[in-house]
Scaffold this motif. Structure first.
Motif, PDB file in Angstrom:
ATOM      1  N   MET A   1       5.183 -18.143  12.062  1.00 55.45           N
ATOM      2  CA  MET A   1       4.766 -16.984  12.367  1.00 55.45           C
ATOM      3  C   MET A   1       5.097 -16.881  13.440  1.00 55.45           C
ATOM      4  SD  MET A   1       1.337 -15.560  10.653  1.00 55.45           S
ATOM      5  CE  MET A   1       1.342 -16.571   8.821  1.00 55.45           C
ATOM      6  N   ASN A   2       5.417 -15.192  14.118  1.00 56.89           N
ATOM      7  CA  ASN A   2       5.262 -14.897  15.277  1.00 56.89           C
ATOM      8  C   ASN A   2       4.128 -14.125  15.307  1.00 56.89           C
ATOM      9  OD1 ASN A   2       5.835 -12.118  14.216  1.00 56.89           O
ATOM     10  ND2 ASN A   2       8.452 -12.804  14.017  1.00 56.89           N
ATOM     11  N   ASP A   3       3.978 -13.989  16.605  1.00 64.44           N
ATOM     12  CA  ASP A   3       2.612 -12.551  17.436  1.00 64.44           C
ATOM     13  C   ASP A   3       2.475 -11.645  16.242  1.00 64.44           C
ATOM     14  OD1 ASP A   3       1.811 -15.270  18.486  1.00 64.44           O
ATOM     15  OD2 ASP A   3       3.068 -14.392  20.608  1.00 64.44           O
ATOM     16  N   ASP A   4       3.761 -11.242  16.098  1.00 63.28           N
ATOM     17  CA  ASP A   4       3.837  -9.619  15.274  1.00 63.28           C
ATOM     18  C   ASP A   4       3.214  -9.818  14.139  1.00 63.28           C
ATOM     19  OD1 ASP A   4       4.769  -8.700  18.244  1.00 63.28           O
ATOM     20  OD2 ASP A   4       7.162  -8.468  17.350  1.00 63.28           O
ATOM     21  N   SER A   5       3.913 -10.704  13.693  1.00 57.75           N
ATOM     22  CA  SER A   5       3.217 -11.136  11.835  1.00 57.75           C
ATOM     23  C   SER A   5       1.319 -11.337  11.964  1.00 57.75           C
ATOM     24  CB  SER A   5       3.781 -11.762  11.011  1.00 57.75           C
ATOM     25  OG  SER A   5       4.280 -12.965  11.475  1.00 57.75           O
ATOM     26  N   SER A   6       1.119 -11.890  13.863  1.00 55.32           N
ATOM     27  CA  SER A   6      -0.221 -12.850  12.882  1.00 55.32           C
ATOM     28  C   SER A   6      -1.293 -11.741  13.733  1.00 55.32           C
ATOM     29  CB  SER A   6      -0.542 -14.398  13.883  1.00 55.32           C
ATOM     30  OG  SER A   6       0.154 -13.811  14.668  1.00 55.32           O
ATOM     31  N   ALA A   7      -0.881 -11.234  14.094  1.00 53.26           N
ATOM     32  CA  ALA A   7      -1.651  -9.645  14.767  1.00 53.26           C
ATOM     33  C   ALA A   7      -1.527  -8.300  13.639  1.00 53.26           C
ATOM     34  CB  ALA A   7      -1.016  -8.697  16.280  1.00 53.26           C
ATOM     35  N   GLY A   8      -0.277  -8.153  13.279  1.00 55.36           N
ATOM     36  CA  GLY A   8       0.229  -7.187  11.732  1.00 55.36           C
ATOM     37  C   GLY A   8      -0.990  -7.694  10.816  1.00 55.36           C
ATOM     38  N   ALA A   9      -0.867  -8.916  10.545  1.00 54.44           N
ATOM     39  CA  ALA A   9      -2.158  -9.446   9.228  1.00 54.44           C
ATOM     40  C   ALA A   9      -3.016  -9.196   9.861  1.00 54.44           C
ATOM     41  CB  ALA A   9      -1.732 -11.128   9.572  1.00 54.44           C
ATOM     42  N   ALA A  10      -3.645  -9.679  10.968  1.00 54.58           N
ATOM     43  CA  ALA A  10      -5.435  -9.446  11.282  1.00 54.58           C
ATOM     44  C   ALA A  10      -5.451  -8.002  10.985  1.00 54.58           C
ATOM     45  CB  ALA A  10      -5.174 -10.365  13.228  1.00 54.58           C
ATOM     46  N   LEU A  11      -4.215  -6.963  11.656  1.00 52.79           N
ATOM     47  CA  LEU A  11      -5.236  -5.258  11.489  1.00 52.79           C
ATOM     48  C   LEU A  11      -5.034  -5.226   9.905  1.00 52.79           C
ATOM     49  CD1 LEU A  11      -5.357  -2.883  12.650  1.00 52.79           C
ATOM     50  CD2 LEU A  11      -2.611  -2.414  12.080  1.00 52.79           C
ATOM     51  N   ARG A  12      -4.493  -6.270   8.881  1.00 50.63           N
ATOM     52  CA  ARG A  12      -3.656  -5.487   8.016  1.00 50.63           C
ATOM     53  C   ARG A  12      -5.940  -5.722   6.567  1.00 50.63           C
ATOM     54  NH1 ARG A  12      -1.378  -2.421   4.930  1.00 50.63           N
ATOM     55  NH2 ARG A  12      -1.112  -3.593   2.683  1.00 50.63           N
ATOM     56  N   LYS A  13      -6.494  -7.241   7.561  1.00 53.20           N
ATOM     57  CA  LYS A  13      -7.379  -7.733   7.180  1.00 53.20           C
ATOM     58  C   LYS A  13      -8.403  -7.054   7.826  1.00 53.20           C
ATOM     59  CE  LYS A  13      -6.625 -12.923   6.780  1.00 53.20           C
ATOM     60  NZ  LYS A  13      -6.564 -14.208   7.460  1.00 53.20           N
ATOM     61  N   ARG A  14      -7.977  -6.581   8.969  1.00 57.48           N
ATOM     62  CA  ARG A  14      -9.636  -5.724   9.210  1.00 57.48           C
ATOM     63  C   ARG A  14      -9.637  -4.726   8.932  1.00 57.48           C
ATOM     64  NH1 ARG A  14      -8.001  -4.841  15.217  1.00 57.48           N
ATOM     65  NH2 ARG A  14      -7.777  -6.660  15.103  1.00 57.48           N
ATOM     66  N   LEU A  15      -8.673  -3.931   8.437  1.00 58.30           N
ATOM     67  CA  LEU A  15      -8.584  -2.397   7.613  1.00 58.30           C
ATOM     68  C   LEU A  15      -8.985  -2.518   6.688  1.00 58.30           C
ATOM     69  CD1 LEU A  15      -5.110  -1.064   9.103  1.00 58.30           C
ATOM     70  CD2 LEU A  15      -7.161  -0.181   9.430  1.00 58.30           C
ATOM     71  N   PHE A  33      -4.619   2.818  -1.810  1.00 58.75           N
ATOM     72  CA  PHE A  33      -4.324   4.354  -1.139  1.00 58.75           C
ATOM     73  C   PHE A  33      -3.976   3.170   0.603  1.00 58.75           C
ATOM     74  CE2 PHE A  33      -3.216   6.623   3.242  1.00 58.75           C
ATOM     75  CZ  PHE A  33      -3.183   7.826   2.726  1.00 58.75           C
ATOM     76  N   LEU A  34      -4.916   2.303   1.078  1.00 57.53           N
ATOM     77  CA  LEU A  34      -4.811   1.038   2.027  1.00 57.53           C
ATOM     78  C   LEU A  34      -2.928   0.622   1.520  1.00 57.53           C
ATOM     79  CD1 LEU A  34      -5.220  -0.416   5.136  1.00 57.53           C
ATOM     80  CD2 LEU A  34      -6.254  -1.700   3.153  1.00 57.53           C
ATOM     81  N   GLU A  35      -3.693  -0.478  -0.435  1.00 57.30           N
ATOM     82  CA  GLU A  35      -2.837  -1.151  -0.441  1.00 57.30           C
ATOM     83  C   GLU A  35      -0.798  -0.678  -0.452  1.00 57.30           C
ATOM     84  OE1 GLU A  35      -5.113  -3.114  -3.229  1.00 57.30           O
ATOM     85  OE2 GLU A  35      -5.820  -4.267  -1.888  1.00 57.30           O
ATOM     86  N   GLN A  36      -1.127   0.834  -1.057  1.00 55.61           N
ATOM     87  CA  GLN A  36       0.433   1.308  -1.674  1.00 55.61           C
ATOM     88  C   GLN A  36       0.515   2.198  -0.616  1.00 55.61           C
ATOM     89  OE1 GLN A  36      -1.766   3.344  -5.081  1.00 55.61           O
ATOM     90  NE2 GLN A  36      -2.435   0.686  -6.047  1.00 55.61           N
ATOM     91  N   ARG A  37       0.013   2.510   0.064  1.00 56.45           N
ATOM     92  CA  ARG A  37       0.574   3.990   1.193  1.00 56.45           C
ATOM     93  C   ARG A  37       0.580   3.458   2.641  1.00 56.45           C
ATOM     94  NH1 ARG A  37       0.679   9.062  -0.307  1.00 56.45           N
ATOM     95  NH2 ARG A  37       1.118   9.381   1.461  1.00 56.45           N
ATOM     96  N   TYR A  38      -0.122   3.115   2.725  1.00 55.62           N
ATOM     97  CA  TYR A  38      -0.721   2.575   4.179  1.00 55.62           C
ATOM     98  C   TYR A  38       0.901   2.751   5.163  1.00 55.62           C
ATOM     99  CZ  TYR A  38      -2.542   1.549   8.602  1.00 55.62           C
ATOM    100  OH  TYR A  38      -2.611   1.545  10.332  1.00 55.62           O
ATOM    101  N   ASP A  39       1.102   1.439   4.496  1.00 61.19           N
ATOM    102  CA  ASP A  39       2.376   0.780   5.022  1.00 61.19           C
ATOM    103  C   ASP A  39       3.490   1.821   5.505  1.00 61.19           C
ATOM    104  OD1 ASP A  39       1.215  -1.475   5.354  1.00 61.19           O
ATOM    105  OD2 ASP A  39       1.918  -2.613   3.886  1.00 61.19           O
TER     106      ASP A  39
END
Length: 97
Positions: A1-15, A33-39
């Motif tokens: 897992m690279n830093d981008d994906s772990s940073a993205g995963a952390a942001l997603r959990k926070r959101l 909305f978060l799960e289906q549209r945010y990305d």
């Protein structure tokens, strides 16, 4: 897992956790909305969502239940997107609100 994906995963959990309000009506709108549209949102709309979820529950409730609309145009736009998403998806719980 690279830093981008772990940073993205952390942001997603926070959101996700900031989108869980503990108020059933808000959870029914924000989480899907978060799960289906945010990305799929552009960066400015993603920023608007991140900003929106810092608001107080009573303000979110009034806006998302269409009792009033935010005065600020960017905030109004993201609220309208969330409401429209709930209205156009197969969300039986939203129809009862």
């Amino acid at each position: 897992m690279n830093d981008d994906s772990s940073a993205g995963a952390a942001l997603r959990k926070r959101l996700y956790w900031h989108s869980r309000r503990g108020m059933w009506e808000l959870d029914l709108l924000l989480i899907p909305f978060l799960e289906q549209r945010y990305d799929d949102l552009g960066e400015s709309d993603q920023a608007a969502y991140r900003d929106l979820i810092t608001e107080e529950d009573q303000d979110l409730f009034a806006w998302l239940m269409r009792r009033e609309w935010p005065e600020e145009p960017t905030r109004r736009r993201i609220v309208q997107m969330i409401v429209e998403h709930a209205e156009t998806t197969d969300n039986d719980h939203y129809r009862t609100l």
